[in-house]
Design an enzyme around this catalytic site. Sequence first.
Site, PDB file in Angstrom:
ATOM      1  N   LYS A 128       3.701  -5.837   5.443  1.00  0.00           N
ATOM      2  CA  LYS A 128       2.662  -5.200   4.628  1.00  0.00           C
ATOM      3  C   LYS A 128       2.864  -5.516   3.141  1.00  0.00           C
ATOM      4  O   LYS A 128       1.920  -5.892   2.441  1.00  0.00           O
ATOM      5  CB  LYS A 128       2.665  -3.681   4.865  1.00  0.00           C
ATOM      6  CG  LYS A 128       2.323  -3.299   6.299  1.00  0.00           C
ATOM      7  CD  LYS A 128       2.234  -1.797   6.477  1.00  0.00           C
ATOM      8  CE  LYS A 128       3.589  -1.120   6.393  1.00  0.00           C
ATOM      9  NZ  LYS A 128       4.502  -1.525   7.495  1.00  0.00           N
ATOM     10  N   THR A 129       4.091  -5.362   2.656  1.00  0.00           N
ATOM     11  CA  THR A 129       4.374  -5.662   1.253  1.00  0.00           C
ATOM     12  C   THR A 129       4.201  -7.149   0.970  1.00  0.00           C
ATOM     13  O   THR A 129       3.651  -7.537  -0.070  1.00  0.00           O
ATOM     14  CB  THR A 129       5.809  -5.228   0.898  1.00  0.00           C
ATOM     15  OG1 THR A 129       5.945  -3.822   1.125  1.00  0.00           O
ATOM     16  CG2 THR A 129       6.127  -5.534  -0.556  1.00  0.00           C
ATOM     17  N   ASP A 132       3.144   1.474  -1.813  1.00  0.00           N
ATOM     18  CA  ASP A 132       3.748   1.602  -0.492  1.00  0.00           C
ATOM     19  C   ASP A 132       3.945   3.086  -0.182  1.00  0.00           C
ATOM     20  O   ASP A 132       3.984   3.920  -1.088  1.00  0.00           O
ATOM     21  CB  ASP A 132       5.095   0.874  -0.473  1.00  0.00           C
ATOM     22  CG  ASP A 132       5.561   0.551   0.935  1.00  0.00           C
ATOM     23  OD1 ASP A 132       4.787   0.777   1.885  1.00  0.00           O
ATOM     24  OD2 ASP A 132       6.699   0.069   1.075  1.00  0.00           O
ATOM     25  N   THR A 159       3.423   3.489   7.055  1.00  0.00           N
ATOM     26  CA  THR A 159       3.866   3.404   8.445  1.00  0.00           C
ATOM     27  C   THR A 159       3.280   4.543   9.269  1.00  0.00           C
ATOM     28  O   THR A 159       3.431   4.562  10.482  1.00  0.00           O
ATOM     29  CB  THR A 159       5.404   3.478   8.512  1.00  0.00           C
ATOM     30  OG1 THR A 159       5.843   4.694   7.892  1.00  0.00           O
ATOM     31  CG2 THR A 159       6.031   2.297   7.785  1.00  0.00           C
ATOM     32  N   ARG A 173      11.611  -8.503   9.682  1.00  0.00           N
ATOM     33  CA  ARG A 173      12.690  -8.024   8.811  1.00  0.00           C
ATOM     34  C   ARG A 173      13.990  -7.902   9.587  1.00  0.00           C
ATOM     35  O   ARG A 173      15.064  -8.288   9.112  1.00  0.00           O
ATOM     36  CB  ARG A 173      12.327  -6.672   8.191  1.00  0.00           C
ATOM     37  CG  ARG A 173      13.404  -6.135   7.237  1.00  0.00           C
ATOM     38  CD  ARG A 173      13.069  -4.738   6.764  1.00  0.00           C
ATOM     39  NE  ARG A 173      11.840  -4.731   5.978  1.00  0.00           N
ATOM     40  CZ  ARG A 173      11.182  -3.626   5.652  1.00  0.00           C
ATOM     41  NH1 ARG A 173      11.617  -2.450   6.067  1.00  0.00           N
ATOM     42  NH2 ARG A 173      10.090  -3.691   4.919  1.00  0.00           N
TER      43      ARG A 173
END
Length: 348
Positions: free
Chosen positions: A75-76, A120, A169, A228
């Site tokens: 997302k980032t 975020d 999230t 990640r």
Amino acid sequence: MPGKKVGGPEDLSLITNQETDEDLIVNLSLRPKSFSDFIGQKQIIENLLISIEAAKKRNEPLEHVFFSGPPGLGKTTLAHIIAHELDSKITSTSGPAIDRPGDLIGILTNLEERDVFFVDEIHRLSKNVEEFIYPAMEDFQIDFLIDKGPYAKTINFNLKPFTFIGATTRAGLLTAPLRSRFGIFFHLDFYSFEELVQVIKRSAVILNVPIDGEGALEIARRSRGTPRVANRLLRRVRDYAEVKGDGKISRETADKALSMHGVDDKGLDRMDRKVLKTIIKTYKGGPVGIDSLAATLNEERDIITDVVEPYLLKIGFLKRTSRGRQVSEDALKHFNISQKTDHQRELF
């Protein structure tokens, strides 16, 4: 931004999606800079490219974008790529970092036309801050009240048109008024093994780590469908290969390294097994309420719901019911538990 560290040593395992300072530094070097480098989420990428191209042709800012999905899926990274594709600057922060509406004035007034403002954990914005940002998103204006009582007056700031990107999230915690002000919505899903293999091979090239196809696949199988995590496991396997092997990553090297770190062939770590075995042994397979489970484990509720549960639900080891969480037959088979209590027979 670096994630907070919580709880005991098990919370700091390889699998957790909480970013450490080391992760942040390394991930910046591994982060794709453009859509052509981004692996996975093909439909999202295609739709974003169309929206960005259309905005450029109209010489308008891109509509506000909302990303949701489990942590670690990009997302980032997508927010930064959007800014890159728009040839604009990105300003990043997180919901918990903005305490008061006044904190936003300096950020918003310094944005240039078509800049990107990324928040975020947007579900953690306070109510006052959230209401303050509504006119900024709709009309590119903010109204700030100074003084009180008979001396109170409102100062109006006109903002340059910008793109607001929010990520979370936990999309269910976003309020309806804030959600309705976004024009573009995307939900990021877990990656396939094939996509993770591509991610791992790309990262291995950047890190200058020799790796074969089977070694990449072995890491991908244990990466919980999350880039990640895949990059984090790759770095740990690299350490093992350099110290205990010849520096090259093979399937055998990856298996030994990850087994040493407590990551099994399903990608479960010590925390995952602890959650599942507690439900099986203490609560006879469930169902059990999340608060009771968190109290028994002596863990924060958010760690279980945000970090542990999404993957266990995805692979079918855990079920959510109206009465609470319960393990599945697949989870019992994974732990070689063949005998069930009468209570469990009723459940399954």
